[in-house]
Design an enzyme around this catalytic site. Structure first.
Site, PDB file in Angstrom:
ATOM      1  N   GLU A   1      14.878 -34.123  26.807  1.00  0.00           N
ATOM      2  CA  GLU A   1      14.070 -35.269  27.324  1.00  0.00           C
ATOM      3  C   GLU A   1      14.846 -36.494  27.831  1.00  0.00           C
ATOM      4  O   GLU A   1      15.636 -36.908  27.075  1.00  0.00           O
ATOM      5  CB  GLU A   1      13.227 -35.689  26.039  1.00  0.00           C
TER       6      GLU A   1
ATOM      7  N   ASP B   1       8.907 -47.354  22.208  1.00  0.00           N
ATOM      8  CA  ASP B   1      10.257 -47.053  21.844  1.00  0.00           C
ATOM      9  C   ASP B   1      10.655 -48.041  20.427  1.00  0.00           C
ATOM     10  O   ASP B   1      10.350 -49.003  20.675  1.00  0.00           O
ATOM     11  CB  ASP B   1      11.242 -47.251  23.080  1.00  0.00           C
TER      12      ASP B   1
END
Length: 242
Positions: A31, A42
């Site tokens: 990824e 995040d």
């Protein structure tokens, strides 16, 4: 069935070098994070890595350029983790075309509403780029059925309701939820968010078809030697497939 190991790295100046190392040490899919100024999904480690990448001048064009030139060095599939804003700004069709041309297997778009993901799949499926479905532990059963019935590539179950890479405490209902998703899925069901140690891996692999490790990998690329990173990857790989 072999369990999938999906490590995450930030797209930065070391993108090809880091991705190649991962692909040579057990990664099944990599990824690659596209740096973004407002990365809502995040945790602090990945957010900081993204800010550093932006300071280095990394853009989606830079990432595409590197993959176009050197993607053949990466010996496994890779997906881009990006926000819809970047795709929209680039132009949807141009973005999917570029993904196809640079060997991108699929896209993880954490801020993409389900309905919009369906439109993108219908409109751009001929490019062969998979849109990976995310399922949060809070998603209700009816919505899960809808998501799973249209899933492609793999299903990414978000194993914590917090952001990525926090304390690794898995949701109590996690295993039941993953098993119920697997019962109706035609693609592998992987778990991510908060997985860091071989112990976490041993716990979650009982039910999941694979794991995603993000913050811990990013942290190690920042502070560990190449040999230390390889040892860590081997410990995860061994635990996953023992």
């Amino acid at each position: 069935m072999t369990k999938l190991f999906i490590p995450y790295i930030m797209g930065n100046k070391d993108l090809i070098e880091n991705a190649t190392l991962l692909s040579e040490n057990g990664a099944d899919i990599i990824e690659i994070g596209v740096p973004f100024s407002d990365p809502v999904a995040d945790g602090p480690v990945i957010m900081e890595a993204g800010q550093q990448a932006i300071k280095q001048g990394i853009t989606i064009d830079y990432i595409f350029n590197q993959l176009e030139k050197h993607g053949d060095q990466i010996k496994c599939n890779y997906v881009l983790m990006t926000y819809y804003n970047i795709i929209c700004h680039y132009g949807e069709q141009a973005f999917f075309e570029k993904c196809r041309d640079t060997g991108v297997y699929g896209l993880i778009i954490p801020d993409l509403p389900y309905e919009l993901s369906q439109r993108l799949k219908q409109q751009f499926s001929h490019y062969g780029v998979k849109i990976i479905s995310l399922v949060a532990m809070t998603t209700d059963d009816k919505r899960i059925k809808d998501i799973v019935s249209h899933a492609e590539g793999f299903i990414y179950t978000v194993t914590m309701n917090a952001t990525t890479g926090q304390n690794g405490a898995f949701h109590p209902e996690l295993k039941r939820k993953i098993e119920s998703i697997k019962a109706i899925a035609n693609v592998p069901v992987v778990a991510g968010f908060g997985i860091r140690t071989p112990q976490h891996v041993a716990d979650i692999k009982e039910v999941a078809d694979g794991i995603v490790i993000g913050s811990e990998i990013v942290k190690r690329f920042k502070s560990n030697t190449r040999e230390e990173i390889i040892r860590y990857l081997q410990s995860i790989q061994q635990t996953l497939n023992n």
